[in-house]
Design a protein around this motif. Structure first.
Motif, PDB file in Angstrom:
ATOM      1  N   LEU A  34       0.944  -1.067   0.150  1.00 43.58           N
ATOM      2  CA  LEU A  34       0.200  -0.109   0.100  1.00 43.58           C
ATOM      3  C   LEU A  34       0.866   1.168   0.104  1.00 43.58           C
ATOM      4  CD1 LEU A  34      -2.690  -1.116   2.773  1.00 43.58           C
ATOM      5  CD2 LEU A  34      -2.842  -0.902   0.251  1.00 43.58           C
ATOM      6  N   GLY A  35       0.599   2.247  -0.546  1.00 48.87           N
ATOM      7  CA  GLY A  35       1.559   3.320  -0.584  1.00 48.87           C
ATOM      8  C   GLY A  35       0.826   4.724  -1.226  1.00 48.87           C
ATOM      9  N   TRP A  36       1.329   5.725  -0.764  1.00 46.01           N
ATOM     10  CA  TRP A  36       0.909   7.185  -1.033  1.00 46.01           C
ATOM     11  C   TRP A  36       1.792   7.916  -2.048  1.00 46.01           C
ATOM     12  CZ3 TRP A  36      -3.741   9.059   0.390  1.00 46.01           C
ATOM     13  CH2 TRP A  36      -4.388   8.465   1.569  1.00 46.01           C
ATOM     14  N   TYR A  37       1.184   8.503  -3.349  1.00 51.85           N
ATOM     15  CA  TYR A  37       1.985   9.172  -4.052  1.00 51.85           C
ATOM     16  C   TYR A  37       1.328  10.643  -4.203  1.00 51.85           C
ATOM     17  CZ  TYR A  37       3.654   4.770  -5.961  1.00 51.85           C
ATOM     18  OH  TYR A  37       4.380   3.651  -6.010  1.00 51.85           O
ATOM     19  N   ARG A  38       2.186  11.533  -4.464  1.00 52.09           N
ATOM     20  CA  ARG A  38       1.554  12.954  -4.662  1.00 52.09           C
ATOM     21  C   ARG A  38       2.012  13.601  -6.111  1.00 52.09           C
ATOM     22  NH1 ARG A  38       4.875  15.963   0.133  1.00 52.09           N
ATOM     23  NH2 ARG A  38       7.116  15.762  -1.214  1.00 52.09           N
ATOM     24  N   GLN A  39       0.967  14.315  -6.568  1.00 54.33           N
ATOM     25  CA  GLN A  39       1.658  15.225  -7.599  1.00 54.33           C
ATOM     26  C   GLN A  39       1.279  16.673  -7.346  1.00 54.33           C
ATOM     27  OE1 GLN A  39      -0.419  13.929 -11.061  1.00 54.33           O
ATOM     28  NE2 GLN A  39       1.124  14.829 -12.578  1.00 54.33           N
ATOM     29  N   ALA A  40       1.968  17.644  -7.258  1.00 56.48           N
ATOM     30  CA  ALA A  40       2.083  18.955  -7.299  1.00 56.48           C
ATOM     31  C   ALA A  40       1.986  19.489  -8.777  1.00 56.48           C
ATOM     32  CB  ALA A  40       3.609  19.663  -6.530  1.00 56.48           C
ATOM     33  N   PRO A  41       1.372  20.647  -8.614  1.00 52.00           N
ATOM     34  CA  PRO A  41       1.014  21.450 -10.058  1.00 52.00           C
ATOM     35  C   PRO A  41       2.228  21.667 -10.762  1.00 52.00           C
ATOM     36  CG  PRO A  41      -0.104  22.509  -8.267  1.00 52.00           C
ATOM     37  CD  PRO A  41       0.811  21.527  -7.653  1.00 52.00           C
ATOM     38  N   GLY A  42       2.140  21.098 -12.081  1.00 54.79           N
ATOM     39  CA  GLY A  42       3.437  21.432 -12.914  1.00 54.79           C
ATOM     40  C   GLY A  42       4.341  20.145 -12.797  1.00 54.79           C
ATOM     41  N   LYS A  43       4.320  19.392 -11.806  1.00 52.32           N
ATOM     42  CA  LYS A  43       5.106  18.083 -11.670  1.00 52.32           C
ATOM     43  C   LYS A  43       4.903  16.995 -11.677  1.00 52.32           C
ATOM     44  CE  LYS A  43       7.586  21.163  -8.313  1.00 52.32           C
ATOM     45  NZ  LYS A  43       8.490  20.994  -6.628  1.00 52.32           N
ATOM     46  N   GLU A  44       5.562  15.853 -11.939  1.00 51.81           N
ATOM     47  CA  GLU A  44       5.208  14.590 -12.122  1.00 51.81           C
ATOM     48  C   GLU A  44       4.957  13.800 -10.856  1.00 51.81           C
ATOM     49  OE1 GLU A  44       7.952  13.410 -15.836  1.00 51.81           O
ATOM     50  OE2 GLU A  44       8.402  12.471 -13.931  1.00 51.81           O
ATOM     51  N   ARG A  45       3.941  12.904 -10.757  1.00 51.53           N
ATOM     52  CA  ARG A  45       3.630  12.385  -9.506  1.00 51.53           C
ATOM     53  C   ARG A  45       4.954  11.397  -8.932  1.00 51.53           C
ATOM     54  NH1 ARG A  45      -1.623   8.468  -9.939  1.00 51.53           N
ATOM     55  NH2 ARG A  45      -2.239  10.463 -10.759  1.00 51.53           N
ATOM     56  N   GLU A  46       4.856  11.449  -7.631  1.00 54.92           N
ATOM     57  CA  GLU A  46       6.133  11.081  -7.203  1.00 54.92           C
ATOM     58  C   GLU A  46       5.663  10.291  -5.904  1.00 54.92           C
ATOM     59  OE1 GLU A  46       8.754  14.038  -5.307  1.00 54.92           O
ATOM     60  OE2 GLU A  46       7.031  14.838  -4.084  1.00 54.92           O
ATOM     61  N   LEU A  47       6.491   9.273  -5.492  1.00 53.53           N
ATOM     62  CA  LEU A  47       6.288   8.194  -4.453  1.00 53.53           C
ATOM     63  C   LEU A  47       6.524   9.033  -3.093  1.00 53.53           C
ATOM     64  CD1 LEU A  47       5.738   5.585  -2.751  1.00 53.53           C
ATOM     65  CD2 LEU A  47       8.337   5.322  -3.170  1.00 53.53           C
ATOM     66  N   VAL A  48       5.301   8.966  -1.933  1.00 54.43           N
ATOM     67  CA  VAL A  48       5.879   9.608  -0.870  1.00 54.43           C
ATOM     68  C   VAL A  48       6.314   8.514   0.139  1.00 54.43           C
ATOM     69  CG1 VAL A  48       4.530  10.709   1.101  1.00 54.43           C
ATOM     70  CG2 VAL A  48       4.040  11.591  -1.351  1.00 54.43           C
ATOM     71  N   ALA A  49       5.266   7.451   0.483  1.00 54.81           N
ATOM     72  CA  ALA A  49       5.600   6.344   1.226  1.00 54.81           C
ATOM     73  C   ALA A  49       5.085   5.118   0.708  1.00 54.81           C
ATOM     74  CB  ALA A  49       5.143   6.749   2.622  1.00 54.81           C
ATOM     75  N   LEU A  50       5.796   4.116   1.358  1.00 56.28           N
ATOM     76  CA  LEU A  50       5.024   2.643   1.068  1.00 56.28           C
ATOM     77  C   LEU A  50       5.169   1.998   2.442  1.00 56.28           C
ATOM     78  CD1 LEU A  50       6.834   1.641  -2.299  1.00 56.28           C
ATOM     79  CD2 LEU A  50       4.314   1.865  -2.147  1.00 56.28           C
ATOM     80  N   ILE A  51       4.143   0.840   2.222  1.00 54.39           N
ATOM     81  CA  ILE A  51       4.357  -0.311   3.345  1.00 54.39           C
ATOM     82  C   ILE A  51       3.582  -1.513   2.937  1.00 54.39           C
ATOM     83  CG2 ILE A  51       2.022   0.260   4.123  1.00 54.39           C
ATOM     84  CD1 ILE A  51       2.839  -0.174   7.161  1.00 54.39           C
ATOM     85  N   SER A  52       4.735  -2.453   3.190  1.00 54.47           N
ATOM     86  CA  SER A  52       4.314  -3.860   2.747  1.00 54.47           C
ATOM     87  C   SER A  52       3.384  -4.715   3.604  1.00 54.47           C
ATOM     88  CB  SER A  52       5.849  -4.684   2.620  1.00 54.47           C
ATOM     89  OG  SER A  52       6.030  -4.923   4.108  1.00 54.47           O
ATOM     90  N   ASP A  53       3.004  -5.809   3.098  1.00 51.20           N
ATOM     91  CA  ASP A  53       1.930  -6.286   3.843  1.00 51.20           C
ATOM     92  C   ASP A  53       2.435  -6.811   5.217  1.00 51.20           C
ATOM     93  OD1 ASP A  53       2.070  -9.711   2.244  1.00 51.20           O
ATOM     94  OD2 ASP A  53       3.523  -8.155   2.604  1.00 51.20           O
ATOM     95  N   ARG A  54       4.029  -6.882   5.320  1.00 51.39           N
ATOM     96  CA  ARG A  54       4.344  -7.174   6.577  1.00 51.39           C
ATOM     97  C   ARG A  54       4.928  -6.040   7.270  1.00 51.39           C
ATOM     98  NH1 ARG A  54       8.410 -12.493   5.136  1.00 51.39           N
ATOM     99  NH2 ARG A  54       6.787 -13.691   4.172  1.00 51.39           N
ATOM    100  N   GLY A  55       4.605  -4.828   6.891  1.00 50.28           N
ATOM    101  CA  GLY A  55       4.836  -3.673   7.581  1.00 50.28           C
ATOM    102  C   GLY A  55       6.102  -2.921   7.360  1.00 50.28           C
TER     103      GLY A  55
END
Length: 121
Positions: A34-55
């Motif tokens: 499971l993860g969170w990504y973000r996209q700021a105006p005029g920028k590409e989507r980037e990874l913020v944080a990921l968590i696996s099924d094991r934590g």
């Protein structure tokens, strides 16, 4: 059908906290990464944080020490606790999930619709 629903975005002052939630619903056997990504105006989507099924967690360098990702497997929910927010954190935040459906156990990558976080005084 599987979908992700995000909540918790909004306007926050610099230095303040905000917590995002994302819940997967539908025909789900298990959620893997499971993860969170973000996209700021005029920028590409980037990874913020990921968590696996094991934590196991991974963070972008820009948020290390300020953001915390966690999950509740019983609720198929992932959270992003954001502290000491900066104007540069302003973006649309997207939830992402690797989901396994019930037999025949297909793997799906699902995206949420996005929630806007604005950091401004």
């Amino acid at each position: 059908q599987v979908k992700l629903v995000e909540s918790g975005g909004g306007l926050v002052q610099p230095g303040g906290p905000l917590r995002l939630s994302c819940t997967a619903s539908g025909n789900i056997f298990r959620c893997n990464n499971l993860g969170w990504y973000r996209q700021a105006p005029g920028k590409e989507r980037e990874l913020v944080a990921l968590i696996s099924d094991r934590g196991t967690t991974n963070y972008a360098d820009s948020v290390k020490g300020r953001f915390t990702i966690s999950r509740d497997n019983a609720k198929n929910t992932v959270y992003l606790q954001m502290n000491v927010l900066k104007p540069d954190d302003t973006a649309v935040y997207y939830c992402n999930a690797d989901v396994i459906t019930p037999a025949p156990y297909r793997s799906l990558e699902i995206w949420g619709q996005g929630t806007l976080v604005t950091v401004s005084s």
